[in-house]
Write an enzyme that holds these catalytic residues in place. Sequence first.
Site, PDB file in Angstrom:
ATOM      1  CG  LEU A 183      -3.515 -70.930  59.244  1.00  0.00           C
ATOM      2  CD1 LEU A 183      -2.624 -71.205  60.443  1.00  0.00           C
ATOM      3  CD2 LEU A 183      -4.838 -70.314  59.690  1.00  0.00           C
ATOM      4  N   GLY A 203       1.880 -72.312  54.570  1.00  0.00           N
ATOM      5  CA  GLY A 203       2.719 -72.327  53.372  1.00  0.00           C
ATOM      6  C   GLY A 203       4.197 -72.303  53.717  1.00  0.00           C
ATOM      7  CG  ASP A 207       8.072 -65.244  48.890  1.00  0.00           C
ATOM      8  OD1 ASP A 207       8.101 -65.101  50.134  1.00  0.00           O
ATOM      9  OD2 ASP A 207       7.161 -64.791  48.181  1.00  0.00           O
ATOM     10  CB  CYS A 215       0.268 -68.992  50.424  1.00  0.00           C
ATOM     11  SG  CYS A 215       2.017 -69.442  50.505  1.00  0.00           S
ATOM     12  CG  LEU A 229      -2.153 -66.673  62.698  1.00  0.00           C
ATOM     13  CD1 LEU A 229      -0.691 -66.766  63.110  1.00  0.00           C
ATOM     14  CD2 LEU A 229      -2.950 -67.812  63.297  1.00  0.00           C
TER      15      LEU A 229
END
Length: 305
Positions: A183, A203, A207, A215, A229
């Site tokens: 995702l 993930g 950060d 990711c 999503l």
Amino acid sequence: MEPTEQTQTPLQPAVLSLDNCPGTTPGTPQSKNQLKKQRKLAEFAELKKLRRERERQRKKQKRREAKEQGLPVRLGPSRKELKRRQVTIAENGVATFSVAIDLDYDDLMQERDIAKCVKQCLRIYTINRRSAQPGRLHFTGIKRNGHIHECFKKNDGWENWNVEYHFDRNHTDLFEKPKLVYLTCESDTLLDKVQPDCTYVIGGLVDHNHFKGLCHSRATEAGLTTARLPLSEHVDMKTRSVLSTYHVFELLNKVAAGQDWTSAILETIPMRKGAKAKTTTSNGQELDANSESETESQVEPKTDS
């Protein structure tokens, strides 16, 4: 004499790390205040078990007093009932969904971000444990004795969590690639339904947007299916549609339990994002006002903790 030809060595690709990441600065020697703060944190950690034991005794005393007065001892299910749910699913092999938290980002997070990442994992475990229909939860890519592993060790009883820990093994080593869905918000594929036979990878990277799209790039390089999503398809938000790890997991949990996307999103995401249910579909058609009002009436505003 003929001039000798100089051979050019190919340039090696730069290794992505915190040292060469834009927006970060190299560490500096600690000041007296920083050292003093570290000593206080160490003392605080030493007394943590004593404080927790005192808190347990206070809770037991409150439960005894409530029982004597004929008041309800607890509002939700007991710990034994929650544990029984997890054991039943593990024995029967029946789960509404499966999720793997990708923690293979040990070297890309600073100490405070690693603590936030592990705290989100704790929250994910709590959400799943208290869910009426919990799913299978995996923590993958943990480097043994790495920063994330050491941070997990600071939580008493973490080894007893009903979670599948996978040390030095990634999700691609554990599951079939056709059954993996990573995702990411950069994906062009829309996730419209949570499939029980798939494992959804989230993930576990905190950060602050330093490694934007990392990711997604890792997932595509590994040949995995990616999906995003359907946030913009169901709600309008004032801010970016980037959610924390535990918010993504909570959304999957609610949708897998049969809740519709719109109400699940409005219940889950923080109020600061200013999310409102869409009044038109992606095709420009207006939604039924009655159904929209019913959806909004069922959703209570959730305050940020």
